[in-house]
Design an enzyme around this catalytic site. Sequence first.
Site, PDB file in Angstrom:
ATOM      1  N   HIS A 239       9.762  -3.909   2.610  1.00  0.00           N
ATOM      2  CA  HIS A 239      10.962  -3.407   2.859  1.00  0.00           C
ATOM      3  C   HIS A 239      10.921  -2.287   3.561  1.00  0.00           C
ATOM      4  CE1 HIS A 239      14.765  -1.713   1.162  1.00  0.00           C
ATOM      5  NE2 HIS A 239      15.014  -2.885   0.962  1.00  0.00           N
TER       6      HIS A 239
ATOM      7  N   ASP B 121       4.911  -1.360  -5.073  1.00  0.00           N
ATOM      8  CA  ASP B 121       6.648  -1.482  -4.992  1.00  0.00           C
ATOM      9  C   ASP B 121       6.993  -2.791  -5.699  1.00  0.00           C
ATOM     10  OD1 ASP B 121       9.230  -2.165  -4.218  1.00  0.00           O
ATOM     11  OD2 ASP B 121       9.238  -2.001  -2.166  1.00  0.00           O
TER      12      ASP B 121
ATOM     13  N   GLN C 239      11.064  -5.861  -6.915  1.00  0.00           N
ATOM     14  CA  GLN C 239      11.527  -7.490  -6.897  1.00  0.00           C
ATOM     15  C   GLN C 239      10.576  -8.063  -7.911  1.00  0.00           C
ATOM     16  OE1 GLN C 239      14.121  -8.829  -5.881  1.00  0.00           O
ATOM     17  NE2 GLN C 239      14.564  -6.987  -4.083  1.00  0.00           N
TER      18      GLN C 239
ATOM     19  N   LYS D 185      18.123  -3.413 -10.401  1.00  0.00           N
ATOM     20  CA  LYS D 185      17.723  -4.735  -9.971  1.00  0.00           C
ATOM     21  C   LYS D 185      17.073  -5.484 -11.208  1.00  0.00           C
ATOM     22  CE  LYS D 185      16.245  -3.698  -5.373  1.00  0.00           C
ATOM     23  NZ  LYS D 185      17.120  -4.106  -4.681  1.00  0.00           N
TER      24      LYS D 185
ATOM     25  N   CYS E 138      16.523  -5.732   5.108  1.00  0.00           N
ATOM     26  CA  CYS E 138      15.769  -4.510   5.200  1.00  0.00           C
ATOM     27  C   CYS E 138      14.251  -4.727   5.487  1.00  0.00           C
ATOM     28  CB  CYS E 138      15.990  -3.449   4.045  1.00  0.00           C
ATOM     29  SG  CYS E 138      17.502  -2.868   3.576  1.00  0.00           S
TER      30      CYS E 138
END
Length: 420
Positions: free
Chosen positions: A131, A211, A214, A237, A377
Amino acid sequence: MLAAQQQEQHIGLLGEAVKKDFPLLHTLMNNKPIVYLDSAATSQKPRQVLDAIQRYYEEYNANVHRGIYALSEKATTAYEHARFIIARFINAMPEEIIFTRGTTESLNLIAYTNVKQLRQGQNIVLTQMEHHSNLVPWQQLAKEKGIGVRFIRITPEGRLDMDHAHQCIDHNTKIVSITHISNVLGAVNPVKEIAILAHERGAQDCIVVVDAAQSIAHTPINVKELGCDFLAFSSHKMFGPTGVGILYGRKELLDQMPPFQYGGDMIREVRFEGTTFAELPHKFEAGTPNIAGVIGLAKAVEYIKSIGMEKIQAYEHELTTYALARLQEIDGLTIYGPKTSEQRSGVISFSVHGLHPHDMAQLLDREGICVRGGHHCCMPLMSVLQVSGTTRISLSLYNTKEDIDKLVTAIEAAKQVFYR
Ligand code: PLP
């Protein structure tokens, strides 16, 4: 118990059964019952989280760490208890949890505070599926220091090319920053293997950043098991409010890093001649934090735990298997990323021959279906996939097979509109 029976049991436990907790899922969009398939962008919020935020504002709204009075102490206790809950959720210590504004700010914090440690000749290793939040900060840092950025390739199936990872990570690699789950391909990356590789083959003080934007709401995360040095994620999220993020960092590393921002709350003593800084985690939390947001996030974590992450994962796996199968029945539809649900999340990107992703998203919108169309993104990844954008659905614990069936019917109808 038969596998099919077990499967039905999972299906029964989530989806429709938890939908009742999410007020927005009972509203209409364009006069149609809403089908929310964009949880990778932001998740919906359960009543429990909304109530916790309202309770803070109505019953104990006060600033934290400052007041000597009972209201402020109550707010401080709730705020610090949230840190404890979140630390336990990922198997970290409370002082290793820094509250930020989101994944983006967490990643920027690491990039900014590690500038001085980078030396000429060193390199930063990312992947082709990052991303922009996990790409641009490092790219800027590399530019400033005049060093290289390497991108681990993806395979034709949309997974990380581990042979190429071995080539990219060498004794000059100072930072490896990688997404746990791709927000376009849905691929689950072998971050544990990458962390071992980076710590064995990278520079002596190589750091591994994950990261988890997600993955945090979809898979159990234990930072010790992953072997990462830093982990970043966003509250919004994972059923929490917007404006709050987490940076986990190993205590030894956070202790060595300089503050990211300066101001109130992050100091020990300020004199006209100079300032000394507070201990962890406050060193990294300048100014009044998002108190209501942090309290809401803690409730979101409790909500996830009340269901059980393993159950959520099993349910979403079944739903993803169903969605992949149903989508692949559609003529002219191409899926980007793994076509089976092994080592895969419920993020599914696709295109339908002859239909622009924005047109597709608009036609689905008319049917009350929320999907994302565009580059997500991830512009560099789009160039690798040789597309300008994709249509993306992303599943969560409140989605059902019925949602997928409605999506498939609406895609077929959209094709009729365009192919006419
Ligand atoms: N990383 C990934 C993989 C994402 O999917 C996102 C958001 O979609 C981000 C980082 C940025 O998160 P935020 O906008 O909450 O900072």
